[in-house]
Write an enzyme that holds these catalytic residues in place. Sequence first.
Site, mmCIF file in Angstrom:
data_model
loop_
_atom_site.group_PDB
_atom_site.id
_atom_site.type_symbol
_atom_site.label_atom_id
_atom_site.label_comp_id
_atom_site.label_asym_id
_atom_site.label_seq_id
_atom_site.Cartn_x
_atom_site.Cartn_y
_atom_site.Cartn_z
ATOM 1 N N LEU A 184 0.915 -1.136 0.000
ATOM 2 C CA LEU A 184 0.000 0.000 0.000
ATOM 3 C C LEU A 184 0.954 1.184 0.000
ATOM 4 O O LEU A 184 1.719 1.349 0.953
ATOM 5 C CB LEU A 184 -0.864 -0.043 1.276
ATOM 6 C CG LEU A 184 -1.991 0.956 1.388
ATOM 7 C CD1 LEU A 184 -3.000 0.781 0.250
ATOM 8 C CD2 LEU A 184 -2.735 0.784 2.706
ATOM 9 N N ASP A 185 0.927 1.986 -1.080
ATOM 10 C CA ASP A 185 2.011 2.957 -1.221
ATOM 11 C C ASP A 185 1.994 4.010 -0.116
ATOM 12 O O ASP A 185 0.992 4.197 0.568
ATOM 13 C CB ASP A 185 2.013 3.578 -2.619
ATOM 14 C CG ASP A 185 0.794 4.415 -2.864
ATOM 15 O OD1 ASP A 185 0.717 5.514 -2.287
ATOM 16 O OD2 ASP A 185 -0.093 3.973 -3.617
ATOM 17 N N GLY A 186 3.135 4.676 0.044
ATOM 18 C CA GLY A 186 3.338 5.615 1.154
ATOM 19 C C GLY A 186 2.277 6.696 1.239
ATOM 20 O O GLY A 186 1.883 7.114 2.331
#
Length: 487
Positions: A106-108
């Site tokens: 889950l990207d930053g």
Amino acid sequence: MTAERLQKLIAAAGIASRRAAERMIAEGRVTVDGEVVNVPGVRADPALQDIRVDGARLRKLGRPRRYVILNKPIGHLTTRSDPGRRSTVMDLLPHSFRSLVPVGRLDGNSSGLVLLTDDGELAQRVTHPRYRLPKTYYATVRGLPAEDVLERAQRGVRVDGEGLRLDHVEVIARFPHRAESKRRARLRVTLRGGRNREIRRVLSVLGHPVLELHRTRIGCLADTGLTPGGWRKLRGDELDELRDLIRRCAGETAAPAEPADPEPAAPSARPAAFVVAIDGPAGSGKTSVARAVAERFGFSYFNTGASVRAVALAAMRQDLDLDDGASLRTLAFRVILDPEGRVFLDGEDVSAAVRAPEVSAGASRVAVHPELREVLVERWRQFAAGGGVVEGRDIGTVVFPEAPVKVFLDARPEIRAQRRSSDEGDRDVGAVQSELNRRDHTDSGRAVAPLRRAEDAHHLDTSDLTLEETVERVAELVEAARSRALD
Ligand code: DC
């Protein structure tokens, strides 16, 4: 290791869910030290005893696997360690959980649900597209995507030579604005695979860059109750549920791995939605029960009464005639139900505003117009097309007559009045009861969609039941219907 119930040991060894293990035991497929054990609840110790399923020895159990869900805030990376020493999800967990691995990415810049475990097999099943486990996201995007844009996102696009697609995307709220650059929409997206930054890349290439992205669900696991940065261990029943769901999803026909090029896609043969229809008079406990059942099973929850109320609220704000069905009909298009039980009017969350007593009275009046009902019924079917708990009038009889679970909740009038009065900040019980009587009379006596029980609905009198007891009864009906559906 101490003795544990056999079904728990079988589930922990990854052979079957606890429920399926109970069936295996009942079928006489499990032995302990050479003796068939076919009664539930027997305990055994795998360190000391020879436990077998279908003749195969239960593999030696090492340290029990651990499973944690976490609500990732923006800014933390979903990785075990970052060479650039930026914050990671591991920083949010106690030191003793350092050996867990975040499942998938889950990207930053995104927030929401992350599963962490040291069970590599389950991790693989949650992330691998072959298992088709749905994950749900809410995205705020720039602009107001047109219908054909959403279709293209679902059919598939090519980005940097890679075929990407969203399994399902729908607009749940539109935020129009005079200035084009300030228009926004809120989307609900379902992904069953999930390549790197897939949602962001698909929507961006279609002209609607994602401004916010939050994951609310991984299969049946939901972020409900977790504050940003909060985490908790998964319960055994949640894990069983997840394993069952993975098995069922993997059994469904898989979509083509590569998206087809931009031709109209043939309608997919989707399995019928699993709807739990809950109806009953005001104060019977519908909302609390429906919400709790949805939460328990990780289902979506739609409160159709809230949309009738939102139409009344819109009409009252505009001073429209509550008896003019034709003009009320157009208001229905401005109301959106989201799968968390909320209701939006022109993009504004009016879930609390529609509970006001004067709106209740208005809702009872507007609900009788066939012109309005026609639009509402169609919208309810669309909102709940993916299944879930659907609460309201006519759900089991007209909206989803094929629903596998139908419950008609009821309670004695004085009990219903007491419950309503405490919902409404301890308003005078006598006054509440006479209002309820009036509403019951209008609702039951009206020509259009009168309050009545579907013939095949389970009648449940909740007068002498606690909320937990009622939820338990409904959950049993859901379990039974699900077993029938799986047979
Ligand atoms: O369940 P509730 O009190 O929020 O419902 C508000 C009003 O709308 C009530 O008069 C019943 C009516 N209603 C309806 O006619 N059809 C539905 N599906 C849900 C509610």
